[in-house]
Design a protein around this motif. Structure first.
Motif, short mmCIF file in Angstrom:
data_model
loop_
_atom_site.label_atom_id
_atom_site.label_comp_id
_atom_site.label_asym_id
_atom_site.label_seq_id
_atom_site.Cartn_x
_atom_site.Cartn_y
_atom_site.Cartn_z
N THR A 1 35.84 31.34 46.69
CA THR A 1 35.29 32.60 45.02
C THR A 1 36.45 32.22 44.11
O THR A 1 36.06 32.92 43.16
N VAL A 2 37.38 32.60 44.91
CA VAL A 2 38.80 32.54 43.95
C VAL A 2 38.28 31.47 42.92
O VAL A 2 38.60 31.55 41.14
N SER B 1 41.57 36.67 36.02
CA SER B 1 41.52 37.94 36.24
C SER B 1 41.22 38.05 38.38
O SER B 1 39.98 37.87 38.61
N ARG B 2 41.65 36.49 38.23
CA ARG B 2 41.59 36.17 40.65
C ARG B 2 43.06 35.82 40.99
O ARG B 2 44.43 35.66 39.66
N GLU C 1 40.49 38.84 52.75
CA GLU C 1 39.16 38.13 51.91
C GLU C 1 39.06 39.49 50.49
O GLU C 1 38.66 39.40 49.75
N ILE C 2 39.14 40.94 51.17
CA ILE C 2 38.56 42.17 50.21
C ILE C 2 38.90 42.36 49.59
O ILE C 2 39.31 42.54 48.21
N ASN D 1 29.89 33.76 35.66
CA ASN D 1 31.40 33.97 36.37
C ASN D 1 32.55 33.78 35.58
O ASN D 1 33.25 34.53 34.58
N TYR E 1 41.98 40.26 48.37
CA TYR E 1 41.70 39.47 47.10
C TYR E 1 40.57 39.83 45.97
O TYR E 1 40.74 39.25 44.89
N GLN E 2 39.56 39.73 45.96
CA GLN E 2 38.93 40.43 45.05
C GLN E 2 39.08 41.97 44.57
O GLN E 2 38.38 41.71 43.06
N ASN E 3 40.34 42.54 44.89
CA ASN E 3 41.03 43.48 43.86
C ASN E 3 42.41 43.46 43.40
O ASN E 3 43.45 44.03 42.95
N CYS F 1 45.82 29.81 41.78
CA CYS F 1 45.22 30.17 42.77
C CYS F 1 47.16 29.26 44.20
O CYS F 1 46.81 28.11 44.53
N TYR G 1 36.56 30.03 51.13
CA TYR G 1 36.31 31.26 50.97
C TYR G 1 36.62 31.35 49.79
O TYR G 1 36.53 31.19 48.51
#
Lengths: 279, 504
Positions: B143-144, B105-106, B94-95, B16, B97-99, B149, B139
């Motif tokens: 993931t982030v 980019s996070r 959570e969904i 990543n 955050y992915q967007n 953050c 999570y």
């Protein structure tokens, strides 16, 4: 003539001298000599022998008319003077009035909630303390006394009027044990304990646990019997002996085990103390 | 090898991380933003800096999505129904955050979480909530995986806020950062004590002066009294908006060009400030007019962000070294009146010039860019963050340090902060820390944070990293959070381990 007292140091923020953020004032000179004292250099007043003057690497000490003079600006804070002093004293003591100390302390507002005066033994200067506390209270600051309890509180109502409370180091219950530990009897300590409890002026009680030197269980029981139901709300600190800074017989003694401290805390709870802390 | 091949073949980056580095390298092949000769002059001398944000911005630096609104409405674009229980809400977040993009980019902001969650936990007991909160925080951390953050709490004492603090102390993560908006009129001592005990357990939360910050940004509709959020390294930004960009004047480097203090104040400061302001306008213009971000993002369409609630941040860094270079050795910034007065004068001039400059697309900032005390990243040598006092030169008395901070904080609208490692024994007397917070905020300090001096979780410029992870990266191993990369260099270069331990 203005009241003065020998001030060893003023610590702007202390975490361990009562509730919240407090300024701690340490006076020089004590009337007893605890074997476990971790700042023995506060026990006596300087006699002007000059031993430290010769050994100061920063040349911050001199003798003027038989008195040691400390140049605070030149001092590098190495504490050589303290380690070489043969008299358990310090040349870095300033003789100050209550107003001078209050000026310093008030400057630390609004970051502190109060002042705690310790020692040495601050109760050797009760009138000075009363004046300092009156000044601090006028600025909304809390006032605590940290004492060994060997000077009577009960005959100083004007001082007690301006003191929020007392942090009392009980040390030992049995008089012979206390005397071996400190070189003095403890009858006044015990009478002070009863007086302070009756007048609701106990901020904290302390017992330093020194294996082989005192009997903390006996002390806990003695205190509980004296203060009765007040034990429930009284903060009791059980402090592990640590050899840091200690001079003399106990300089290399061991600290008590965690299990012993936990057993003492359990004993204190059985005796009715609900606010027990191990340090 | 090319820059691209260096990234592709690196042994200390995760997949990543390579992807993100490659994207930035590709972006930097384009040069759509015009610069002036003045900008180029100062830029080449490292006296002004674009924070390596990328040459062709196609998303704002920081997006501060209105997560409370999202919790109420779900998302049409993501095909998420309005959640009616905690599990659905957590999955929706959570969904989302992915967007949510940002300069990293996070997401740099995951929400004012106590207010987001509190309406959804009434029918669950503490243990049922805690197990979900811990999973949720893990999570985000995994993931982030970026210390930039940030989550917010407070100023009110809520059950969700308390449980989030408990969960955070349990998981011991570097991500997200938490800020507690503290206001003695609204935050109970009891809640503040729990927060401070949590800070002593896991270096989170940090503390924002809500009394001063709450009026920073107007909030149109009723029901919101928190017009601001704290994101990334303590950037104070409008909720439902964010920051287009952050660019900075490196005062430490600008001072190298000075022939005298007068010439610095009268020529270099106004020239560099003007050059950076023009550049920022060009940058914002490209993002708003050409990148199509605001025209196409579902975040805008669904009202989670609004273009007119974005601002540009004008940063400064390296005041300590600047003043030292101008006045010469013997003048110690932080302890010396002449040095402090000069710093005050420099900030007064820069702030006045920034406040006099018409910034494009900056409605939330009343058509002005906002001042930010930039705290740095990576291993920047010889530039102390923002207007902080250099490590090793801190005033002896803690309260003198805080008073100095408060004096300099008054210039900054979009974030300024200090970091204080404290004696681990403070955990036994959180009232003392509370007294310090109350005192600091009473003298108008805007933001401060603590961590225990023996903690594995440590603060770098503001972001948190684990010492153990930095050590792994220093040995050449790949680590999950890329802020460990920035942290490792900065920790070493700026001797952060030597910060003066307070309350000793």
């Amino acid at each position: 003539m203005a009241l003065t007292a020998p001030v060893n140091k003023i610590i702007p923020f202390s975490l361990v001298d009562g509730p919240g953020s407090r300024t701690s004032v340490f006076l020089q000179g004590c009337n007893i000599a605890c074997a476990y004292c971790h700042n023995p250099e506060t026990q006596r007043l300087c006699v002007g022998c000059g031993t430290c003057v010769e050994q100061c690497p920063a040349h911050a000490l001199s003798v003027v008319d038989g008195v040691i003079v400390w140049d605070e600006q030149a001092c590098v804070g190495c504490d050589t003077c303290i380690s070489v002093c043969p008299h358990r004293a310090s040349p870095k003591v300033r003789v100050l009035t209550p107003a001078q100390v209050a000026d310093v302390v008030v400057g630390y507002q609004p970051f502190i909630r109060g002042i705690t005066v310790s020692g040495g033994e601050c109760m050797l200067h009760p009138d000075w303390l009363r004046e300092l506390f009156s000044l601090c209270r006028a600025h909304g600051l809390g006032t605590l006394i940290d004492s060994n309890g060997t000077v009577p509180f009960w005959d100083k109502p004007e001082l007690m009027e301006v003191a929020d409370g007392v942090m009392l180091d009980v040390k030992a219950w049995d008089c012979a044990t206390f005397e071996r530990l400190t070189g003095a009897p403890n009858d006044t300590v015990l009478r002070n304990l009863a007086y302070l409890s009756d007048s609701d002026k106990i901020e904290e009680l302390r017992i330093v646990v020194v294996p082989g030197w005192n009997d903390p269980q006996d002390t806990i029981r003695g205190i509980a019997a004296t203060i009765g139901s007040a034990a429930r709300d009284t903060q009791l600190k059980l402090i592990k002996f640590r050899p840091f800074g200690v001079k003399g017989e106990l300089a290399r003694a061991a600290s008590p085990a965690d299990e012993e401290m936990a057993a003492l805390a359990a004993c204190a709870r059985r005796e009715g103390f609900e606010r027990v802390e191990i340090r | 090898m090319s820059e691209f091949m260096d990234i592709i073949t690196a042994s200390n980056l995760t997949y990543n991380q390579k992807l993100l580095h490659l994207a930035q390298a590709a972006e930097n092949c384009e040069h759509p933003i015009p610069t002036t000769p003045e900008f180029d002059y100062f830029f080449e001398r490292d006296a002004i800096c674009d924070m390596h944000e990328g040459n062709a911005p196609y998303r704002p630096r920081y997006n501060c999505c209105d997560m409370e609104k999202f919790a109420r409405q779900g998302s049409e674009f993501l095909r998420l129904d309005t959640p009616d229980n905690l599990d659905d809400l957590i999955m929706n977040l959570e969904i989302l955050y992915q967007n949510v993009p940002s300069v990293t980019s996070r997401p740099v902001y995951v929400g004012q979480l106590d207010r987001v969650f509190d309406p959804f936990i009434a029918d669950l007991d503490d243990d049922e909530v805690l197990v979900r909160f811990k999973r949720f925080l893990n999570y985000i951390d995994r993931t982030v995986a970026s210390g930039y953050c940030h989550a917010n709490l407070g100023p009110d004492d809520t059950r969700a806020g308390r449980l989030l603090l408990q969960a955070d102390a349990a998981v011991q993560n570097a991500v997200p950062n938490f800020t507690l908006k503290y206001d003695p009129e609204r935050t109970s001592d009891d809640f503040a004590r729990l927060a401070l005990a949590t800070s002593m357990a896991c270096a989170n939360p940090a503390y924002a002066n809500h009394r001063l910050l709450k009026d920073t940004f107007a909030v149109p509709e009723a029901g919101y009294d928190n017009g601001y959020t704290v994101v990334s390294c303590y950037n104070v930004l409008p909720v439902r908006g964010g920051a287009y960009c952050l660019d900075r004047v490196k005062l430490s480097q600008l001072a190298d060009l000075a022939t005298s203090t007068e010439q610095f104040l009268n020529e270099l400061v106004p020239q560099a400030t003007a050059a950076l302001l023009e550049y920022m306008n060009a940058r914002v213009k490209f993002l708003v007019e050409d990148s199509n971000f605001f025209q196409t993002s579902f975040l805008v369409r669904e009202g989670l962000i609004e273009r007119d609630r974005f601002v540009g941040m004008f940063g400064v860094i390296g005041m300590h070294e600047c003043v030292e270079k101008l006045l010469g050795a013997g003048h110690r910034y932080g302890s010396d009146d002449e040095a402090n007065d000069l710093a005050d004068e420099i900030m007064t001039r820069i702030t006045a010039q920034v406040n006099d400059f018409p910034a494009v697309y900056s409605e939330a900032g009343h058509d002005r860019f906002l001042m930010h005390a930039q705290a740095g990243f990576g291993d920047q040598l010889a530039s102390t963050p923002g207007v902080r006092i250099r490590v090793g030169e801190e005033p002896e008395v803690f309260f003198d340090h805080i008073r100095h901070s408060a004096r300099m904080h008054r210039f900054f609208t979009a974030g300024v902060s200090d970091i204080f490692p404290v004696e681990p024994t403070a955990a036994h007397n959180v009232d003392a820390l509370l007294d310090v917070v109350k005192g600091a905020f009473a003298v108008d300090d805007k933001y401060l944070s603590f961590y225990p001096s023996d903690s594995d979780l440590v603060r770098i410029t503001g972001f948190l990293v684990k010492r153990s992870e930095m050590e792994k990266y220093a040995r050449g191993e790949a680590v999950l959070a890329d802020t460990s990369h920035d942290g490792e260099g900065n920790w070493r270069a700026n001797h952060l381990g030597d910060r003066k331990v307070r309350l000793g």
